[in-house]
Motif scaffolding. Structure first.
Motif, mmCIF file in Angstrom:
data_model
loop_
_atom_site.group_PDB
_atom_site.id
_atom_site.type_symbol
_atom_site.label_atom_id
_atom_site.label_comp_id
_atom_site.label_asym_id
_atom_site.label_seq_id
_atom_site.Cartn_x
_atom_site.Cartn_y
_atom_site.Cartn_z
ATOM 1 N N GLU A 81 0.845 -1.190 0.000
ATOM 2 C CA GLU A 81 0.000 0.000 0.000
ATOM 3 C C GLU A 81 0.880 1.238 0.000
ATOM 4 O O GLU A 81 1.780 1.361 0.830
ATOM 5 C CB GLU A 81 -0.892 -0.001 1.249
ATOM 6 N N ALA A 135 -0.447 5.086 -0.257
ATOM 7 C CA ALA A 135 -1.674 5.859 -0.458
ATOM 8 C C ALA A 135 -1.496 7.296 -0.010
ATOM 9 O O ALA A 135 -1.119 7.569 1.133
ATOM 10 C CB ALA A 135 -2.825 5.215 0.305
ATOM 11 N N HIS A 136 -1.760 8.205 -0.930
ATOM 12 C CA HIS A 136 -1.753 9.628 -0.570
ATOM 13 C C HIS A 136 -2.639 10.403 -1.530
ATOM 14 O O HIS A 136 -2.585 10.194 -2.733
ATOM 15 C CB HIS A 136 -0.343 10.212 -0.620
ATOM 16 N N GLU A 137 -3.466 11.265 -0.956
ATOM 17 C CA GLU A 137 -4.262 12.199 -1.753
ATOM 18 C C GLU A 137 -3.563 13.541 -1.617
ATOM 19 O O GLU A 137 -3.507 14.109 -0.535
ATOM 20 C CB GLU A 137 -5.681 12.256 -1.187
ATOM 21 N N SER A 174 0.578 5.099 4.348
ATOM 22 C CA SER A 174 -0.402 6.105 3.955
ATOM 23 C C SER A 174 -0.250 7.296 4.876
ATOM 24 O O SER A 174 0.028 7.163 6.067
ATOM 25 C CB SER A 174 -1.816 5.532 3.956
ATOM 26 N N HIS A 234 -4.033 4.968 -4.053
ATOM 27 C CA HIS A 234 -5.126 5.936 -3.930
ATOM 28 C C HIS A 234 -5.584 6.421 -5.291
ATOM 29 O O HIS A 234 -6.743 6.261 -5.670
ATOM 30 C CB HIS A 234 -4.687 7.114 -3.055
ATOM 31 N N ASP A 269 -8.984 4.667 -4.508
ATOM 32 C CA ASP A 269 -10.008 5.546 -3.936
ATOM 33 C C ASP A 269 -10.796 6.157 -5.094
ATOM 34 O O ASP A 269 -10.216 6.457 -6.135
ATOM 35 C CB ASP A 269 -9.291 6.653 -3.145
ATOM 36 N N GLY A 278 -9.519 9.315 -6.858
ATOM 37 C CA GLY A 278 -8.318 9.317 -7.674
ATOM 38 C C GLY A 278 -8.532 10.092 -8.970
ATOM 39 O O GLY A 278 -9.621 10.057 -9.539
ATOM 40 N N TYR A 337 -13.557 -0.880 1.320
ATOM 41 C CA TYR A 337 -12.170 -1.239 0.970
ATOM 42 C C TYR A 337 -11.984 -2.755 0.985
ATOM 43 O O TYR A 337 -11.332 -3.340 0.121
ATOM 44 C CB TYR A 337 -11.187 -0.641 1.978
#
Ligand SMILES: [Zn+2]
Length: 493
Positions: free
Chosen positions: A9, A11-13, A70, A105, A139, A142, A166
């Motif tokens: 994993e 994950a970053h927005e 994340s 993400h 996500d 994205g 998820y």
């Protein structure tokens, strides 16, 4: 002999308008686990990894799980951080793999790459060659790209916002990957987009076009017309070329049906681009509404400042709304939260039960949501900020908001946190000794995710424009890198 499967994993927005660069330290504060630390924390949880470990057991996979990382949404990821994380993940494929099931993400931006996930997938594809299936969960916020669709075999976005599936999506990915590794299917993914900066009701899945398209996509999967249909609303706080809503369709082999479905879905997204199911109150309206309801109800009014949502990479330290609530002398009220590590330390120095002066918040950008707020407060609770999630989004995973404090100012209990994060779980308050179900008013910083845990306990939910970073991005539209023309920045028929 079971298949060797790489999972991981990253994950970053990424909110490219935030002045806070994202470093390894931000990942360490949220989730940074390697190798055997991952099953120790994720086995038995309703998370993506929880599902992936169960699937590995079911299918007899040898699972390689080098990294789970994340960070709370924040600014552009430094190159060093990206290379560290991508390097860890890609090294997992060194001994050769039969397939990959990655949890990404979709809205990650780094100093060097506008499409962080696309770059990870490009490198992995280059490393494993064209025939090893790569399945990715995402996500729905994205900003999905051609590169991601081309380098992965399948892209599977969550279908709920608040995101509570998820676990189910990771299982869908695992089943698909198993069939692909066994040679039953050869998944290929295509994408359609339109010149849209935003749309699909910001991804809200309760009502409107997002929900309709997700339901139609699931029906096409059921009928066997596609292996996967993923609908993503995109993430607007990203100044990148490939911003905006997308539909990706995965079929068995190259099949023109996939592109036709994706185009038809995006035609509908384009036609409904104006649709929005929420509108925000002013601070004045919201505070008046809260005060008018005092003493009349058994359940709280929940009001959410959507413009200082740490879940969208906003600073989480805006003080406008809290300042107005204190001025109005609201009673029996909870506020979550002000992100301010120094203010937490000041609270610790004052000590539980004592009162003192604390200056909090407004430190990242006082022009975005108000400058520092100085109050005389009683320290109600101090905590290390660690607790097990209770609500539907957390999946029972432990979270860590760092040293935290609950302050009382008049009739308002205010949470102060060291690790930034939006309000998504009632345990964020109950772990500090504050029961949101007994309040007249609960104010949170969140756009929509708060609804999963807080809407069921509320008498009413309203959203508030607190004038913070989110409001500035919407008002000033400071985009330089997005493709043009694009709606709503340019006139388009
Ligand atoms: Zn999201």
């Amino acid at each position: 002999m079971g298949y060797r499967v790489l999972t991981g994993e990253i994950a970053h927005e990424t909110n490219t308008f935030s002045v806070v660069p994202t470093t390894m330290e931000h990942f360490r504060r949220r989730v940074f686990l390697t190798a055997n630390e991952i099953p120790a924390r994720r086995l038995g949880t309703r998370s993506e990894f929880g599902a992936t470990f169960e699937a590995a057991e079911k299918y007899g996979w040898t699972l390689i799980h080098p990294v789970a990382a994340s960070a709370n949404p924040s600014g552009t990821i430094t190159s060093e951080t990206f290379e560290t994380l991508a390097g860890l993940l890609l090294a997992g494929a060194d001994g050769g793999i039969d397939g990959a099931l990655l949890h990404l993400h979709g809205a990650m931006v780094t100093e060097n790459y506008q499409d962080g996930e696309g770059e990870i997938l490009r490198r992995l594809r280059e490393k494993v060659g064209p025939d090893v299936p790569i399945v990715v969960t995402l996500d729905l916020h994205g900003n999905i790209t051609e590169q991601m669709a081309a380098c992965a075999n399948a892209l599977i976005a969550v279908r709920t916002y608040p995101h509570v599936d998820y676990y189910e999506r990771a299982w869908q990915g695992a089943d698909l990957l198993q069939r692909a590794m066994a040679g039953e299917i050869k998944p290929r993914t295509v994408i359609a987009k339109r010149p849209m900066l935003r749309g699909l009701n910001g991804g809200r899945t309760q009502i409107g076009p997002m929900r309709e398209l997700i339901e139609r996509g699931a029906a096409l999967e059921q009928e066997g017309r596609a292996l996967v249909v993923s609908v993503c609303s995109g993430f607007t706080a990203a100044d990148i070329h490939d911003i905006g809503p997308s539909v990706t369709v995965t079929t068995d082999g190259a099949d023109p049906t996939g592109q036709a479905i994706a185009e038809e879905f995006m035609d509908y997204a384009w036609k409904t681009r104006d649709y929005l199911s929420v509108s925000n109150h002013t601070i004045e309206d919201a505070v008046r509404h809260a005060r008018d309801g005092e003493g009349k109800h058994e359940r709280p009014l929940v009001m959410a400042d959507v413009t200082d949502n740490p879940g969208s990479g906003h600073y989480g330290d805006s003080t406008n709304l809290l300042r107005a609530m204190i001025a109005a002398d609201l009673q029996n009220t909870a506020f979550y939260a002000i992100f301010d590590p120094a203010a937490v330390q000041a609270a610790i120095a004052i000590g539980i039960g004592n009162s003192g002066t604390i200056t909090m918040g407004g430190k990242h950008d006082p022009s975005a949501g108000g400058g520092p707020l100085t109050v005389t407060a009683q320290i109600v609770t101090l905590s290390d900020g660690k607790f097990q999630t209770f609500g539907p989004m957390g999946g029972g995973v432990w979270r860590d908001y760092g040293p935290s404090a609950l302050l009382r100012v008049g009739g308002i209990e205010i949470a102060l946190i060291t690790n930034n994060g939006q309000a998504v779980d009632t345990a964020q308050l109950t772990s500090l000794g504050c029961d949101p179900t007994r309040k007249n008013t609960v104010a949170v910083k969140s756009n929509h995710h708060f609804r999963a845990a807080f809407e069921p306990l509320s008498r009413e939910v309203i959203t508030v424009n607190g004038g913070a970073l989110g409001a500035m991005i919407l008002r000033d539209a400071p985009y330089k890198n997005v493709r043009r023309p694009i709606w709503p920045l340019d006139p388009l028929a």
